[in-house]
Design a protein around this motif. Structure first.
Motif, short mmCIF file in Angstrom:
data_model
loop_
_atom_site.label_atom_id
_atom_site.label_comp_id
_atom_site.label_asym_id
_atom_site.label_seq_id
_atom_site.Cartn_x
_atom_site.Cartn_y
_atom_site.Cartn_z
N LEU A 219 0.83 -1.20 0.00
CA LEU A 219 0.00 0.00 0.00
C LEU A 219 0.86 1.26 0.00
CD1 LEU A 219 -2.74 -1.09 2.60
CD2 LEU A 219 -3.09 -0.74 0.15
N ALA A 220 1.99 1.20 0.71
CA ALA A 220 2.84 2.38 0.82
C ALA A 220 3.59 2.68 -0.47
CB ALA A 220 3.83 2.19 1.97
N ASP A 221 4.04 1.63 -1.18
CA ASP A 221 4.84 1.90 -2.38
C ASP A 221 4.01 1.94 -3.66
OD1 ASP A 221 4.31 -0.74 -3.16
OD2 ASP A 221 6.26 -1.50 -2.52
N GLY A 222 2.68 1.86 -3.53
CA GLY A 222 1.82 1.98 -4.70
C GLY A 222 1.60 0.70 -5.45
N THR A 223 2.17 -0.42 -4.99
CA THR A 223 1.91 -1.70 -5.63
C THR A 223 0.43 -2.04 -5.57
OG1 THR A 223 4.10 -2.49 -5.03
CG2 THR A 223 2.47 -4.17 -5.59
N ALA A 224 -0.22 -1.62 -4.48
CA ALA A 224 -1.66 -1.85 -4.31
C ALA A 224 -2.29 -0.59 -3.72
CB ALA A 224 -1.92 -3.04 -3.41
N ALA A 225 -3.56 -0.37 -4.09
CA ALA A 225 -4.26 0.80 -3.58
C ALA A 225 -5.59 0.44 -2.93
CB ALA A 225 -4.50 1.80 -4.71
N ASN A 226 -6.08 -0.75 -3.21
CA ASN A 226 -7.36 -1.18 -2.66
C ASN A 226 -7.33 -2.69 -2.49
OD1 ASN A 226 -7.81 -2.27 -5.28
ND2 ASN A 226 -8.64 -0.29 -5.95
N VAL A 227 -8.45 -3.24 -1.99
CA VAL A 227 -8.50 -4.68 -1.71
C VAL A 227 -8.29 -5.49 -2.98
CG1 VAL A 227 -10.01 -6.56 -0.93
CG2 VAL A 227 -9.93 -4.41 0.35
N GLU A 228 -8.89 -5.05 -4.07
CA GLU A 228 -8.77 -5.81 -5.33
C GLU A 228 -7.32 -5.85 -5.80
OE1 GLU A 228 -11.01 -3.44 -4.70
OE2 GLU A 228 -12.75 -4.77 -4.51
N SER A 229 -6.63 -4.75 -5.73
CA SER A 229 -5.23 -4.73 -6.20
C SER A 229 -4.31 -5.47 -5.23
CB SER A 229 -4.75 -3.30 -6.44
OG SER A 229 -4.91 -2.50 -5.29
N ILE A 230 -4.66 -5.49 -3.95
CA ILE A 230 -3.90 -6.33 -3.01
C ILE A 230 -4.00 -7.79 -3.44
CG2 ILE A 230 -3.83 -7.24 -0.65
CD1 ILE A 230 -4.69 -4.46 0.32
N GLY A 231 -5.21 -8.18 -3.81
CA GLY A 231 -5.42 -9.55 -4.26
C GLY A 231 -4.62 -9.88 -5.51
N LYS A 232 -4.59 -8.94 -6.45
CA LYS A 232 -3.84 -9.17 -7.69
C LYS A 232 -2.34 -9.24 -7.43
CE LYS A 232 -7.27 -7.09 -10.78
NZ LYS A 232 -7.57 -5.96 -11.69
N ALA A 233 -1.86 -8.38 -6.55
CA ALA A 233 -0.41 -8.31 -6.32
C ALA A 233 0.09 -9.39 -5.39
CB ALA A 233 -0.06 -6.93 -5.76
N LEU A 234 -0.70 -9.72 -4.36
CA LEU A 234 -0.20 -10.60 -3.29
C LEU A 234 -1.03 -11.87 -3.11
CD1 LEU A 234 0.38 -7.82 -0.59
CD2 LEU A 234 2.07 -8.76 -2.18
N ARG A 235 -2.16 -11.95 -3.80
CA ARG A 235 -3.12 -13.07 -3.69
C ARG A 235 -3.94 -13.03 -2.40
NH1 ARG A 235 -0.28 -18.64 -4.79
NH2 ARG A 235 -2.40 -19.31 -5.33
N ALA A 236 -3.61 -12.16 -1.49
CA ALA A 236 -4.34 -12.09 -0.22
C ALA A 236 -5.82 -11.81 -0.48
CB ALA A 236 -3.76 -10.99 0.67
N GLY A 237 -6.68 -12.58 0.18
CA GLY A 237 -8.12 -12.39 0.07
C GLY A 237 -8.76 -13.01 -1.14
N THR A 238 -7.98 -13.75 -1.95
CA THR A 238 -8.54 -14.29 -3.20
C THR A 238 -8.98 -15.73 -3.08
OG1 THR A 238 -6.34 -14.93 -4.01
CG2 THR A 238 -7.14 -12.73 -4.60
N ASN A 239 -8.82 -16.35 -1.90
CA ASN A 239 -9.27 -17.73 -1.75
C ASN A 239 -10.57 -17.79 -0.95
OD1 ASN A 239 -9.20 -20.59 -1.91
ND2 ASN A 239 -8.25 -20.68 0.10
N CYS A 240 -10.48 -17.94 0.36
CA CYS A 240 -11.71 -18.09 1.14
C CYS A 240 -12.37 -16.76 1.46
CB CYS A 240 -11.43 -18.86 2.42
SG CYS A 240 -10.59 -17.93 3.72
N GLY A 241 -11.61 -15.68 1.43
CA GLY A 241 -12.18 -14.36 1.67
C GLY A 241 -12.34 -13.99 3.12
N SER A 242 -11.93 -14.88 4.05
CA SER A 242 -12.15 -14.56 5.46
C SER A 242 -11.24 -13.45 5.97
CB SER A 242 -11.98 -15.81 6.33
OG SER A 242 -10.71 -16.38 6.15
N CYS A 243 -10.17 -13.12 5.22
CA CYS A 243 -9.31 -12.00 5.63
C CYS A 243 -9.76 -10.68 5.00
CB CYS A 243 -7.85 -12.28 5.27
SG CYS A 243 -7.53 -12.38 3.51
#
Length: 900
Positions: free
Chosen positions: A854-878
């Motif tokens: 988020l700080a370096d601009g790799t991601a700006a929202n939940v969707e881009s976090i998912g694209k960049a890091l995969r976080a939140g793209t499986n079960c969604g509980s996070c």
């Protein structure tokens, strides 16, 4: 030329965790484990798995397994043969029943068992030993739903199915943190909200992750669910929203139920007063429910785990019956079940107040089951429910107990009392797949090694009445055997060989299915007679199927009661007048708080399975108590510090989390830690033994308690390839880490004292140390052949050492000299970034990694976090945590701009 290695195909099986019943594809990896994926063809999950299901492959190792029968000899458990162990069990139960009567013996079962295991155990006790003292840990999670269903519908029948969550226009979640406890279903709800515009209402005393997506959150006062839904029934009457055609033709008791509701909550204002809610919020809930025909009301442990749980269920059902919103697409009350086979256990009579095939202890049903089994010693009255059962053990009335696949010395209320009761037994038999847990250590006389998930073969039934196969994809380790086989062998040794001639799980399933159809003729809801003639091959290939699966129409209705047809003598539903909501056990100056217990996202029950997964251990590795900021300030608690929580029954020492989402005057603590995984966190020891008068389910949400700070001068951690023990009175919590064990610790022992302790903990290894006497810091790393095999870091509590980077080095094959120095200096080392605490367990994404993106601009929202890091793209509980991080980042940007 060598042929390419042949890998076994993926096996379709079912997840062993919650009642969602997700399909799993398990592909053995030829090393005793398996690669796990969701089954895209299973109608419960369509390929999606939660963090726990995704991590199943990390829980399959043999390290903690019970591999051979063991018996107590000379005060110690020693290995023995199956013949000797089975003879001892059979002779012990037969002798006890003969000398003291059949009610002097009992079974305590588990929603982790397969239906076939459950069926055989139930048959042996209720049909041939002659007692109904057979209960299950499902009593702790869904018994109030069972009682509510039976009172209203005449049978324990869930009216709807998961597809209703896709088609509802309003979903009401009551006492359910579905985002963490049923995340696959919760994501299904979120898809409906996103794609169809469905609204979500969350009703819970505590603001959980589930509430983050709610259109309306109602922080109802503890225990006041009945008052809220009575107020709703009155509002439905005042707005003429009743379906009188349905009421008149298909229900009885309407007038009495409405009159009682008017007595309890006669208007919106009174409802708001009783429930502790704003009048405007109550009015909005009533209007949303009234104006939206397609409503599904999902309820879970927050409703069930109550001394008034059955009335809470009843008050919800009444609102659906009065509006005819039941059994139709997108409509109905829906119980979200806690365990993978809680439903299957109910089907085979695993509860003390039921017979097999959903039959009760009426004379006709007892006679019917007895004739079907050719049983000469049928139990003719209900047995003791869980809490009463262990009280009877304590009094010496029950002298022999068989515990299967559960850990009552941790999970039952007043767990210290339960442990003491177990030690009084003449015979304590435990069949399980773990070599050690708190119950095993409570004077077990016989241990029987049972098959675990991945080795079991049989069926489970999920929350929507869907029967699925659990299939074996791993060989049985050591001398482990299926539970149905173990019980069958004991039954044969007790003289009942003819009735227990089973050779396979399929044999048991066919008998179970045939009993469900025996003299049924449509009079009983549970009927899977259409599956009674399956061949072995057909059973092996059985696809997920909902019941009823009758002989004539084996795959018919997936919903019940749209056109009535209730399983009562007159075919009508019973609208029950609930009792006045009773005050909980009174608070006092000594115990001024209400203790609420529950689950966390990445752990399960008493952690005997999930506790083996490093992936799951990274999110919330320490037992904690959640406190409202105002209460924390008044009690002198600090975030990240420690507190002692005490009730009239026991106490625990837990890490403090301060949260605005926690209700003022209440405390929340998770149930998962045991004596095996923490020094002082067996939360069941604190819980009141009060139970619902109809269901026997314990009250786990409102125990009077108090809280006070506990000071530790030092904190730290230890990592080791093997199991470590720490000196008393160290506070510790055990967590799995890759290739070893981790202990988080707190102590008043000085770093110098820990230096002496470490020498004995890691004797025989190369020791490297860092000592800062002025800063009160001690760091030690133990090496063998260049590999980090252990470490101990201790420092002042105000500057506690963090283990994320060190864990990364611990997983490495070798640690270079530069990394050694960097690790002991307490700084990040070359090539090793500090990921921070785990946020996304599915992909192991840490807090620092997300914040850096988020700080370096790799991601700006939940969707881009998912694209960049995969976080939140499986079960969604996070996803709720990710949204908070994004929101906080936005707030920080605004504040920074304003400061400029």
């Amino acid at each position: 030329m060598n042929a390419p290695a042949q890998h076994p195909p993926a096996v379709r099986t079912t997840c062993p965790y919650c009642g969602v019943g997700c399909g799993v594809l398990a592909k053995p990896d030829s090393h005793g484990g398996a690669v796990i994926a969701g089954d895209p063809e299973h109608p419960a999950n369509f390929g999606r798995l939660c963090s726990k299901g995704s991590a199943l492959g990390e829980t399959l190792g043999p390290e903690t397994r019970l591999l051979h029968p063991m018996v107590q000899s000379g005060g110690a458990l020693v290995r023995t043969s199956w013949d000797h162990a089975l003879d001892r069990v059979a002779n012990g139960f037969a002798r006890t029943a003969r000398e003291h009567g059949p009610d002097s013996v009992a079974f305590y079962l588990s929603g982790q068992l397969l239906s076939e295991d459950y069926y055989v155990a139930n048959k042996l006790m209720k049909g041939f030993i002659g007692t109904a003292n057979v209960d299950t840990n499902s009593r702790l999670c869904m018994a109030s739903s069972v009682a509510g269903h039976r009172r209203a519908f005449g049978a324990d029948t869930v009216p709807g199915c998961y597809a209703d969550l896709d088609r509802a226009d309003l979903i009401v979640l009551v006492g359910s943190n579905a985002a963490w406890c049923h995340p696959v279903l919760y994501q299904r709800m979120m898809a409906n909200k996103r794609e169809r515009g469905a609204k979500l209402i969350v009703i819970d005393p505590r603001r959980t992750a589930t509430a983050e997506e709610a259109d309306l959150f109602l922080a109802v006062a503890p225990g006041m669910d009945t008052a809220l839904f009575c107020g709703l029934l009155v509002h439905l009457s005042e707005t003429q929203a009743f379906d009188f055609a349905y009421i008149d033709v298909h229900t009885t008791g309407f007038a009495e139920a409405l009159t009682r509701a008017q007595d309890i909550a006669p208007d919106v204002k009174k409802t708001a007063t009783l429930t502790g809610l704003a009048t405007a919020d109550v009015a909005r809930f009533f209007e949303m429910f009234t104006s939206t025909p397609k409503v599904v009301t999902c309820y879970s442990q927050g409703v069930n785990q109550s001394a008034q749980g059955t009335d809470k269920v009843t008050s919800i059902i009444n609102c659906h019956l009065a509006t005819g919103r039941i059994g139709r697409a997108g409509m109905g009350p829906f119980s979200l079940t806690g365990q993978p086979n809680a439903m299957g256990g109910r089907e085979v009579g695993g509860l003390a107040n039921q017979l097999a095939a959903h039959m009760t202890f009426g004379h006709e049903s007892v006679d019917r089951v007895g004739r079907f089994w050719n049983a000469k010693a049928m139990a003719r009255r209900e047995g003791l429910k869980a809490v009463d059962m262990f009280d009877a053990i304590s009094r010496g009335e029950i002298k022999a107990l068989w515990v299967m696949a559960t850990n009552p010395a941790v999970s039952l209320p007043r767990a210290g009392h339960v442990r003491a009761a177990l030690e009084k037994l003449d015979l304590l038999v435990i069949s399980d797949n773990v070599a050690g847990n708190d119950t095993v250590r409570a004077n077990a006389h016989v241990l029987l090694p049972a098959a675990a998930w991945g080795e079991k073969d049989g069926t489970v039934t999920n929350s929507e009445r869907r029967i699925s196969r659990q299939r074996a994809f791993l060989p049985l380790p050591g001398e482990a055997k299926p539970d149905w086989w173990i019980v069958t062998q004991v039954a044969r040794r007790m003289g009942f060989a003819e009735a227990f001639a089973y050779q396979s799980a399929a044999d048991v399933f066919r008998e179970h299915a045939a009993l469900s159809a025996f003299e049924n003729h449509g009079t009983r809801a549970f009927d899977i007679g259409g599956l009674a003639s399956l061949s072995d091959d057909e059973f092996d290939g059985l696809k997920p199927v909902q019941w009823p699966a009758r002989t004539a129409t084996p795959h018919e209705d997936s919903r019940f009661f749209a056109e009535g047809g209730f399983f009562t003598p007159d075919g009508k539903a019973r609208m029950i007048a609930p009792e006045m909501p009773r005050p909980h056990a009174a608070l006092s100056p000594e115990f001024p708080f209400r203790l609420n217990t529950g689950r966390i996202r990445d752990q399960w029950h008493t952690m005997t399975r999930t506790g083996l997964s490093p992936k799951l251990g990274g999110h919330l590795p320490e037992p904690f108590v959640e406190v409202h900021p105002d209460d924390a300030m008044q009690a002198g608690l600090v975030a990240g510090g420690f507190a002692r929580v005490t009730s009239p029954y026991g106490s625990c020492v837990l890490k403090v989390i301060i949260s605005e989402g926690q209700r003022c005057g209440s405390l929340f603590a998770p149930i998962h830690w045991s004596g095996e995984t923490a020094s002082s966190a067996r939360i069941g020891e604190l819980v009141t033994p009060a139970t619902d008068p109809y269901s026997g389910q314990p009250e786990a949400k409102a125990t009077p308690a108090t809280i006070e700070p506990v000071a530790f001068k030092y904190r730290g951690f230890a990592l080791s390839r093997g199991r470590l023990s720490l000196p008393e009175p160290t506070w510790w919590a055990r967590a799995a880490v890759a290739r070893g064990q981790g202990l988080l610790l707190a102590s008043n022992d000085t770093p110098e004292a820990w230096r002496a302790i470490s020498a004995s903990m890691f004797a025989g290894t190369e020791i490297a140390e860092f000592v800062d006497a002025i800063g009160d810091i001690y760091r030690m790393a133990a090496f063998a052949d260049g590999r980090l095999v252990g470490c101990l870091f201790v420092g002042p509590s105000g500057n506690a050492p963090q283990w994320d980077v060190v864990k990364s080095l611990f997983e490495a094959e070798a640690v270079g000299e530069t990394q050694r120095r960097g690790m002991l200096s307490g700084k990040s080392t070359d090539g090793i970034a500090d990921p921070g605490p785990v946020v996304c367990a599915c992909f192991g994404v840490g807090l620092n990694t997300i914040c850096n993106a988020l700080a370096d601009g790799t991601a700006a929202n939940v969707e881009s976090i998912g694209k960049a890091l995969r976080a939140g793209t499986n079960c969604g509980s996070c996803l709720p945590e990710l949204k908070k991080l994004v929101s906080q980042r936005s707030v920080d940007h605004v504040r920074a701009a304003q400061a400029v």
